[in-house]
Scaffold this motif. Structure first.
Motif, mmCIF file in Angstrom:
data_model
loop_
_atom_site.group_PDB
_atom_site.id
_atom_site.type_symbol
_atom_site.label_atom_id
_atom_site.label_comp_id
_atom_site.label_asym_id
_atom_site.label_seq_id
_atom_site.Cartn_x
_atom_site.Cartn_y
_atom_site.Cartn_z
ATOM 1 N N GLU A 1 0.825 -1.220 0.000
ATOM 2 C CA GLU A 1 0.000 0.000 0.000
ATOM 3 C C GLU A 1 0.853 1.262 0.000
ATOM 4 O O GLU A 1 0.412 2.317 -0.456
ATOM 5 C CB GLU A 1 -0.940 0.024 1.219
ATOM 6 N N ILE A 2 2.059 1.156 0.517
ATOM 7 C CA ILE A 2 2.958 2.309 0.544
ATOM 8 C C ILE A 2 4.013 2.203 -0.553
ATOM 9 O O ILE A 2 4.296 3.168 -1.269
ATOM 10 C CB ILE A 2 3.630 2.442 1.927
ATOM 11 N N GLY A 3 4.599 1.026 -0.725
ATOM 12 C CA GLY A 3 5.688 0.842 -1.675
ATOM 13 C C GLY A 3 5.286 1.006 -3.131
ATOM 14 O O GLY A 3 6.000 1.642 -3.908
ATOM 15 N N THR A 4 4.145 0.441 -3.518
ATOM 16 C CA THR A 4 3.728 0.499 -4.923
ATOM 17 C C THR A 4 3.480 1.932 -5.387
ATOM 18 O O THR A 4 4.036 2.358 -6.404
ATOM 19 C CB THR A 4 2.505 -0.399 -5.165
ATOM 20 N N PRO A 5 2.665 2.736 -4.671
ATOM 21 C CA PRO A 5 2.498 4.134 -5.110
ATOM 22 C C PRO A 5 3.814 4.920 -5.078
ATOM 23 O O PRO A 5 4.050 5.763 -5.939
ATOM 24 C CB PRO A 5 1.506 4.727 -4.108
ATOM 25 N N GLY B 1 -0.424 7.717 3.274
ATOM 26 C CA GLY B 1 -0.376 6.739 4.360
ATOM 27 C C GLY B 1 0.987 6.591 5.011
ATOM 28 O O GLY B 1 1.116 6.021 6.079
ATOM 29 N N TRP B 2 2.034 7.121 4.372
ATOM 30 C CA TRP B 2 3.383 7.041 4.920
ATOM 31 C C TRP B 2 3.560 8.115 5.982
ATOM 32 O O TRP B 2 3.186 9.264 5.800
ATOM 33 C CB TRP B 2 4.392 7.238 3.797
ATOM 34 N N LYS B 3 4.144 7.746 7.113
ATOM 35 C CA LYS B 3 4.313 8.691 8.219
ATOM 36 C C LYS B 3 5.798 8.844 8.553
ATOM 37 O O LYS B 3 6.475 7.887 8.894
ATOM 38 C CB LYS B 3 3.574 8.184 9.449
ATOM 39 N N ARG B 4 6.294 10.064 8.448
ATOM 40 C CA ARG B 4 7.701 10.345 8.756
ATOM 41 C C ARG B 4 8.040 9.994 10.200
ATOM 42 O O ARG B 4 9.152 9.544 10.492
ATOM 43 C CB ARG B 4 8.023 11.811 8.489
ATOM 44 N N ASP B 5 7.107 10.150 11.116
ATOM 45 C CA ASP B 5 7.392 9.882 12.525
ATOM 46 C C ASP B 5 7.593 8.394 12.821
ATOM 47 O O ASP B 5 8.006 8.030 13.907
ATOM 48 C CB ASP B 5 6.320 10.476 13.434
ATOM 49 N N ARG B 6 7.339 7.522 11.853
ATOM 50 C CA ARG B 6 7.589 6.090 12.040
ATOM 51 C C ARG B 6 8.988 5.698 11.582
ATOM 52 O O ARG B 6 9.387 4.560 11.697
ATOM 53 C CB ARG B 6 6.568 5.261 11.240
ATOM 54 N N ARG C 1 7.212 9.349 -4.988
ATOM 55 C CA ARG C 1 7.098 9.947 -3.648
ATOM 56 C C ARG C 1 6.191 9.076 -2.803
ATOM 57 O O ARG C 1 5.433 8.262 -3.319
ATOM 58 C CB ARG C 1 6.568 11.370 -3.707
ATOM 59 N N PHE C 2 6.270 9.256 -1.498
ATOM 60 C CA PHE C 2 5.457 8.456 -0.599
ATOM 61 C C PHE C 2 4.013 8.933 -0.602
ATOM 62 O O PHE C 2 3.761 10.141 -0.662
ATOM 63 C CB PHE C 2 6.000 8.515 0.827
ATOM 64 N N PRO C 3 3.056 8.005 -0.504
ATOM 65 C CA PRO C 3 1.645 8.386 -0.446
ATOM 66 C C PRO C 3 1.267 8.919 0.942
ATOM 67 O O PRO C 3 2.080 8.875 1.873
ATOM 68 C CB PRO C 3 0.917 7.072 -0.742
#
Length: 54
Positions: free
Chosen positions: A26-30, A40-45, A36-38
């Motif tokens: 869900e994150i890698g494919t887009p 759903g991607w969170k920098r704080d993680r 760029r990250f979609p």
């Protein structure tokens, strides 16, 4: 030998450390398709790895 559940994959030289990060589809494919990250991607993680100056 049994495959470990978690593993850190990295490459280092005298001046750099490159750590490979796996993402869910869900994150890698887009990210691959859009460059760029979609949302759903969170920098704080993210976890930052710092190479000591030794």
């Amino acid at each position: 030998m049994e495959e470990p559940q978690r593993r850190i994959r990295a490459h280092c030289t005298a001046s750099t450390v490159t750590v490979y990060q796996a993402y869910s589809p869900e994150i890698g494919t887009p990210a691959v398709h859009q460059g760029r990250f979609p949302a759903g991607w969170k920098r704080d993680r993210m976890t930052w790895v710092i190479k000591p100056l030794s």
